[in-house]
Motif scaffolding. Structure first.
Motif, PDB file in Angstrom:
ATOM      1  N   LEU A 104       0.855  -1.195   0.000  1.00 23.97           N
ATOM      2  CA  LEU A 104       0.000   0.000   0.000  1.00 23.97           C
ATOM      3  C   LEU A 104       0.885   1.238   0.000  1.00 23.97           C
ATOM      4  O   LEU A 104       1.937   1.252   0.649  1.00 23.97           O
ATOM      5  N   LEU A 137      -2.396  -1.591  -3.300  1.00 21.40           N
ATOM      6  CA  LEU A 137      -3.372  -0.502  -3.269  1.00 21.40           C
ATOM      7  C   LEU A 137      -2.626   0.817  -3.378  1.00 21.40           C
ATOM      8  O   LEU A 137      -1.768   1.126  -2.550  1.00 21.40           O
ATOM      9  N   SER A 140      -3.551   5.686  -0.985  1.00 25.07           N
ATOM     10  CA  SER A 140      -4.454   5.691   0.160  1.00 25.07           C
ATOM     11  C   SER A 140      -4.081   6.786   1.154  1.00 25.07           C
ATOM     12  O   SER A 140      -3.821   6.537   2.334  1.00 25.07           O
ATOM     13  N   GLY A 356      -6.855   2.521   4.925  1.00 19.29           N
ATOM     14  CA  GLY A 356      -6.624   1.657   3.775  1.00 19.29           C
ATOM     15  C   GLY A 356      -5.955   0.354   4.179  1.00 19.29           C
ATOM     16  O   GLY A 356      -6.308  -0.728   3.686  1.00 19.29           O
ATOM     17  N   MET A 360      -7.436  -3.644   3.956  1.00 15.92           N
ATOM     18  CA  MET A 360      -6.732  -4.771   3.351  1.00 15.92           C
ATOM     19  C   MET A 360      -6.535  -5.915   4.335  1.00 15.92           C
ATOM     20  O   MET A 360      -6.817  -7.068   4.012  1.00 15.92           O
ATOM     21  N   TRP A 365     -11.443  -4.987   1.754  1.00 21.05           N
ATOM     22  CA  TRP A 365     -11.013  -4.738   0.386  1.00 21.05           C
ATOM     23  C   TRP A 365     -10.030  -5.843   0.025  1.00 21.05           C
ATOM     24  O   TRP A 365      -9.069  -6.096   0.771  1.00 21.05           O
ATOM     25  N   MET A 376     -12.628   0.328  -5.275  1.00 18.82           N
ATOM     26  CA  MET A 376     -13.055  -0.317  -4.046  1.00 18.82           C
ATOM     27  C   MET A 376     -14.401   0.230  -3.573  1.00 18.82           C
ATOM     28  O   MET A 376     -14.783   1.357  -3.895  1.00 18.82           O
TER      29      MET A 376
END
Length: 403
Positions: A104, A137, A140, A356, A360, A365, A376
């Motif tokens: 991320l 991701l 975020s 975020g 995860m 997500w 998402m």
């Protein structure tokens, strides 16, 4: 529930790690690494004092992939949270792939030698992450990040489609310095001095940096001059909302900031190409960043609010015709400092990085490959914003923006 490794030890990282420690039911084992271990130790000491949670710290050069792989394998996290510099995104993604861990970040990759903010470098990793059964991701933070989630929440709950979108980022805080940036000086100045770009008519339109100025009255702050500039979420928003006719990004700057920045540009201190000095190559902007106040030191003196949000216009979901909605968050610098020891610009990025990460590691997500926030479900993220210090509000406006 999860072990996480956070890379980077600036203000955003400090906020993120503090907030992770405040959610020990989600983040059961937190590790922090950066090039300067003493910064990690300082954050860990603050976290211990404020929450009682122990943070393990390490020294690492995030651009050294083998060393990163060794550290990841030693710790065994389920997620690596990249809060280092954008230049380091790709090496950290490489290390995650080799070590078999998800990833991320809060800002897209950019090369050191050019102020170019594009997702294509990271989107190119999609197949590799997908084949490895890992998730990456991107973006975020708040902008990018929350602004994309705000947009998709409007599209899910208020608007069938979005025709026009404006992102408004206002920092109404006063830190008492003649000139200082509220996040990494090098990244901040690279963004501000780059040509402005906005999405219109199916393509990006480029205009001179800081060439368009509009006054806007921000709730909790008051009237401020905001300038149109480019920000990376415009690229992902345009990709995942193909019906957009126009999308723009605006950020406020005070007259003193503009005056100092203009002088620094005129004398060459914002250059990112090497300059020979006393037998060594130096980057003027990197030298400037070294002598400016560090953003993480501004928390105690910064007073006032930030106000960041999006204004979207499109066809209403209820069939009532075209509607315009404004969704935003107002954050207090003083409250952010009281809670985490950091000012609100770091807070508004660090909290979404934590959320975020929570999305995860809890599986709310999920997916294999490289994803942007727009892909998402916005609802669980929006719920956590309200619960963890960034409450949002939405109101209907009389019509589209007239600027």
């Amino acid at each position: 529930m999860s072990t996480v490794l956070v890379i980077g030890a600036g203000g955003v990282s400090s906020v993120c790690v503090h907030k992770m420690a405040m959610n020990a039911d989600i983040f059961t084992d937190i590790h922090l690494a950066s090039r300067t271990k003493s910064k990690c130790d300082s954050i860990a000491a603050s976290v211990k004092e404020r929450t009682g949670v122990d943070i393990s710290t390490y020294e690492i050069d995030a651009e050294e992939v083998p060393a990163m792989v060794n550290l990841i394998r030693k710790i065994g996290p389920s997620l690596v949270v990249n809060l280092a510099l954008p230049y380091q995104d790709l090496p950290i993604m490489d290390a995650c792939l080799e070590a078999g861990v998800s990833y991320l970040d809060t800002a897209n990759y950019e090369p050191k030698d050019e102020a170019k903010f594009e997702y294509h470098w990271q989107w190119a990793y999609h197949d590799r992450f997908k084949e490895a059964g890992l998730m990456a991701l991107l973006g975020s933070g708040f902008d990018p990040g929350v602004t994309s989630v705000f947009t998709m929440w409007l599209k899910k709950h208020k608007l069938k489609s979005i025709r026009q979108l404006d992102i408004l980022d206002c920092n109404g805080g006063d830190h008492g310095q003649a000139f200082a940036t509220n996040f990494n000086p090098e990244i901040n100045i690279r963004e501000v001095t780059a040509p402005a770009r906005h999405w219109e008519g199916g393509e990006f339109v480029e205009t001179p940096a800081m060439g368009k100025k509009v006054e806007f009255d921000f709730e909790g702050v008051g009237p401020k001059n905001m300038y149109m500039m480019y920000h990376e979420e415009l690229e992902s928003l345009a990709k995942f909302n193909p019906e957009l006719e126009r999308a723009r990004f605006w950020m406020t700057f005070g007259d003193e900031y503009i005056k100092h920045l203009t002088v620094l540009q005129n004398v060459g201190m914002t250059r990112i190409d090497p300059v020979r000095y006393q037998g060594k190559d130096i980057i003027p902007l990197q030298f400037l960043a070294a002598v400016l106040p560090k953003p993480e030191t501004l928390g105690e003196t910064t007073k006032g609010n930030t106000n960041i949000g999006v204004i979207g216009t499109g066809e209403a979901l209820d069939g009532s015709g075209e509607k315009t909605f404004y969704i935003n968050n107002i954050c207090s610098h003083e409250a952010a400092y009281e809670e985490t020891g950091n000012q609100a610009v770091s807070y508004t990025t660090g909290v979404p990085a934590m959320i975020g990460s929570a999305m995860m590691v809890t599986g709310k997500w999920s997916g294999d490959g490289v994803f942007n926030m727009e892909q998402m479900d916005p609802d669980p993220f929006m719920d956590m914003l309200n619960e963890h210090g960034l409450p949002w509000q939405v109101k209907e406006l009389d019509g589209p923006v007239d600027f």
